[in-house]
Design a protein around this motif. Structure first.
Motif, PDB file in Angstrom:
ATOM      1  N   SER A 166      90.497  56.255  45.024  1.00  0.00           N
ATOM      2  CA  SER A 166      89.894  56.335  43.691  1.00  0.00           C
ATOM      3  C   SER A 166      88.497  56.940  43.763  1.00  0.00           C
ATOM      4  O   SER A 166      87.963  57.423  42.773  1.00  0.00           O
ATOM      5  N   GLU A 167      87.910  56.918  44.986  1.00  0.00           N
ATOM      6  CA  GLU A 167      86.606  57.534  45.171  1.00  0.00           C
ATOM      7  C   GLU A 167      86.757  59.045  45.327  1.00  0.00           C
ATOM      8  O   GLU A 167      87.774  59.539  45.797  1.00  0.00           O
ATOM      9  N   GLU A 168      85.704  59.748  44.960  1.00  0.00           N
ATOM     10  CA  GLU A 168      85.699  61.205  45.101  1.00  0.00           C
ATOM     11  C   GLU A 168      85.033  61.557  46.424  1.00  0.00           C
ATOM     12  O   GLU A 168      83.816  61.462  46.570  1.00  0.00           O
ATOM     13  N   ILE A 191      74.533  72.338  49.593  1.00  0.00           N
ATOM     14  CA  ILE A 191      75.599  72.320  48.584  1.00  0.00           C
ATOM     15  C   ILE A 191      75.862  70.884  48.140  1.00  0.00           C
ATOM     16  O   ILE A 191      76.018  70.594  46.952  1.00  0.00           O
ATOM     17  N   ALA A 192      75.925  69.968  49.114  1.00  0.00           N
ATOM     18  CA  ALA A 192      76.191  68.566  48.797  1.00  0.00           C
ATOM     19  C   ALA A 192      75.134  68.003  47.857  1.00  0.00           C
ATOM     20  O   ALA A 192      75.451  67.239  46.925  1.00  0.00           O
ATOM     21  N   ARG A 197      73.855  65.802  42.399  1.00  0.00           N
ATOM     22  CA  ARG A 197      73.061  65.708  41.172  1.00  0.00           C
ATOM     23  C   ARG A 197      73.948  65.723  39.940  1.00  0.00           C
ATOM     24  O   ARG A 197      73.674  65.069  38.943  1.00  0.00           O
ATOM     25  N   ASP A 198      75.026  66.497  40.006  1.00  0.00           N
ATOM     26  CA  ASP A 198      75.938  66.601  38.865  1.00  0.00           C
ATOM     27  C   ASP A 198      76.978  65.493  38.860  1.00  0.00           C
ATOM     28  O   ASP A 198      77.411  65.051  37.788  1.00  0.00           O
ATOM     29  N   ARG A 199      77.377  65.036  40.054  1.00  0.00           N
ATOM     30  CA  ARG A 199      78.445  64.034  40.173  1.00  0.00           C
ATOM     31  C   ARG A 199      77.977  62.944  41.138  1.00  0.00           C
ATOM     32  O   ARG A 199      78.333  62.939  42.327  1.00  0.00           O
ATOM     33  N   PRO A 200      77.164  62.009  40.644  1.00  0.00           N
ATOM     34  CA  PRO A 200      76.571  60.991  41.525  1.00  0.00           C
ATOM     35  C   PRO A 200      77.593  60.079  42.183  1.00  0.00           C
ATOM     36  O   PRO A 200      77.275  59.384  43.156  1.00  0.00           O
ATOM     37  N   GLN A 201      78.845  60.072  41.687  1.00  0.00           N
ATOM     38  CA  GLN A 201      79.869  59.203  42.268  1.00  0.00           C
ATOM     39  C   GLN A 201      80.453  59.767  43.560  1.00  0.00           C
ATOM     40  O   GLN A 201      81.200  59.077  44.265  1.00  0.00           O
ATOM     41  N   ASN A 251      65.925  64.096  50.324  1.00  0.00           N
ATOM     42  CA  ASN A 251      66.031  63.592  48.958  1.00  0.00           C
ATOM     43  C   ASN A 251      66.876  62.329  48.859  1.00  0.00           C
ATOM     44  O   ASN A 251      67.214  61.878  47.763  1.00  0.00           O
ATOM     45  N   GLY A 252      67.260  61.763  50.007  1.00  0.00           N
ATOM     46  CA  GLY A 252      67.932  60.475  50.008  1.00  0.00           C
ATOM     47  C   GLY A 252      69.450  60.514  49.981  1.00  0.00           C
ATOM     48  O   GLY A 252      70.098  59.457  49.889  1.00  0.00           O
ATOM     49  N   LEU A 253      70.065  61.693  50.069  1.00  0.00           N
ATOM     50  CA  LEU A 253      71.525  61.776  50.089  1.00  0.00           C
ATOM     51  C   LEU A 253      72.053  61.409  51.475  1.00  0.00           C
ATOM     52  O   LEU A 253      71.559  61.902  52.490  1.00  0.00           O
ATOM     53  N   SER A 254      73.065  60.555  51.528  1.00  0.00           N
ATOM     54  CA  SER A 254      73.683  60.152  52.791  1.00  0.00           C
ATOM     55  C   SER A 254      74.985  60.911  53.007  1.00  0.00           C
ATOM     56  O   SER A 254      75.853  60.923  52.133  1.00  0.00           O
ATOM     57  N   ILE A 255      75.117  61.516  54.170  1.00  0.00           N
ATOM     58  CA  ILE A 255      76.347  62.205  54.581  1.00  0.00           C
ATOM     59  C   ILE A 255      76.954  61.409  55.721  1.00  0.00           C
ATOM     60  O   ILE A 255      76.380  61.334  56.814  1.00  0.00           O
ATOM     61  N   GLU A 256      78.085  60.780  55.490  1.00  0.00           N
ATOM     62  CA  GLU A 256      78.709  59.967  56.523  1.00  0.00           C
ATOM     63  C   GLU A 256      79.174  60.836  57.694  1.00  0.00           C
ATOM     64  O   GLU A 256      79.597  61.983  57.506  1.00  0.00           O
TER      65      GLU A 256
END
Length: 409
Positions: A166-168, A191-192, A197-201, A251-256
């Motif tokens: 169900s997650e994107e 890109i991520a 920014r557009d799709r925070p989910q 900017n705080g984005l986490s990439i697993e």
């Protein structure tokens, strides 16, 4: 009676998509009886970790790295002075098709070549398992009886599509070698960030190549160690280690970060959960295609001299010390003008079914394309359906090993 099966291969793509399914099928059909050895030959696309990858396959008994190949080819001596049984088969799964001619004659073994696009040395090779019937059509008439169409070994990737989470989830596949990682890591991070920014989910994951450690991957996201990072969107990241390591952007984005050696979930199951993948060209496009995972293929050209992965003479020239960089720019500029379809699914279909983006790519523009696909799931489903149509049926490994069994008998 004891027998040896010697597999000749060379690069990570061949090991993952050819050697791996073949050694599994050899054990399935022949059990523990044959001794399986892998001998690697030099390749401009090699990462240096090919021997380690081959040793990780439990079906393989012995592995020799590419460093010792020519001693074996010329004089028949392995680095560890391997002994050989009287009966055996040499299987070609990457490299130069001349190698099994020499090695098979020296050992007195039958020779079987897997021919993806072309078959050579018809007179001196015992059997060919070919990907397409066109290869048989091109062969001289007296040797066509040696050929069997087995299909595409790359289609042996697990083809069961998992139910979507169900997650994107978006997979980022920036490559495994420095030439691709230098541009691929900062570009996919940028890109991520635009997508987030557009799709925070949205969640993002990088399946880390088995030839890479996390520290080596992270340096390509560090502006102090990757000078072209400003050209690729100017997004840096640092490695955060622990039970669940990840890259964290400024900017705080986490990439697993997913590592095959530590994760319980197989990589194909992980990729099957992805709504979309952003990937470089190479064997990974075949794996994604076989899994019917939608993808956008990226070939950035901001640093032409960094693209030093051509085969043959161009690959040798662009890696010459001192002048290699200048030669690389000239060769890559000329080669890019002549390139056709690049991703394996597009090559199979002879048409553009997954988008290929080539040039000085802007992270924001690529993100807009990805967001459009995510906003219109019917487009993703259409791409997925086309991938299912062209990936081919599994079974090539079983057919090729059946040829090996016939030769042993």
């Amino acid at each position: 009676m004891a027998v040896d099966i010697l597999i000749l291969s060379n690069a990570p793509g061949e090991l993952a998509t050819w050697v791996k399914p073949i050694v599994r099928e050899l054990r399935a059909q022949l059990g523990s009886e044959p001794r399986i050895s892998v001998v690697l030959s030099p390749c401009p696309n090699a990462s240096g970790q090919e021997a380690e990858i081959a040793r990780s396959y439990p079906e393989v008994d012995r592995v020799q790295s590419a460093d010792h190949f020519f001693s074996f080819l010329l004089w028949g001596k392995t680095a560890e002075n391997w002994n050989w049984h009287d009966r055996g088969v040499v299987i070609f799964l990457g490299g130069d098709q001349f190698f099994p001619v020499v090695i098979g004659k020296r050992l007195g073994y039958c020779t079987v070549i897997y021919a993806e696009w072309d078959a050579r040395w018809h007179r001196w090779i015992d059997r060919f398992g070919v990907m397409r019937s066109q290869i048989v059509d091109r062969a001289p008439e007296p040797f066509k009886h040696k050929m069997t169409v087995v299909g595409d070994l790359m289609a042996e990737v697990q083809t069961q599509q998992s139910e979507h989470s169900s997650e994107e989830l978006i997979g980022l596949l920036p490559g495994s070698k420095p030439a691709k990682l230098t541009q691929g890591v900062p570009l996919t991070l940028a890109i991520a960030e635009h997508i987030k920014r557009d799709r925070p989910q949205t969640r993002f994951v990088i399946p880390v190549a088995p030839t890479l450690d996390l520290q080596s991957l992270a340096k390509y996201a560090d502006p102090a160690q990757n000078s072209i990072l400003p050209l690729m969107g100017n997004v840096s990241a640092k490695l955060v280690e622990g039970d669940r390591p990840y890259l964290e952007t400024q900017n705080g984005l986490s990439i697993e970060l997913w590592q095959s050696k530590t994760e319980r979930v197989p990589v194909y199951e992980l990729l099957s959960q992805c709504r979309l993948c952003l990937t470089t060209v190479g064997a990974n496009t075949a794996e994604l295609g076989s899994l019917a995972v939608p993808m956008i293929v990226l070939l950035p050209t901001q640093q032409l001299d960094a693209m030093r992965a051509w085969d043959g003479l161009p690959g040798l020239l662009v890696n010459l010390p001192g002048v290699g960089s200048r030669i690389a720019k000239v060769i890559n500029g000329a080669m890019l003008k002549r390139l056709g379809l690049l991703a394996w699914p597009n090559i199979w279909a002879k048409e553009m079914i997954v988008p290929e983006l080539l040039g000085e790519l802007e992270a924001e523009e690529v993100a807009k394309l990805a967001i459009d696909y995510l906003d219109h799931p019917e487009k993703l489903e259409q791409m997925r359906d086309r991938l299912r149509q062209v990936r081919g049926e599994p079974g090539a490994a079983k057919k090729l090993v059946s040829i090996v069994v016939e030769e042993l008998n």
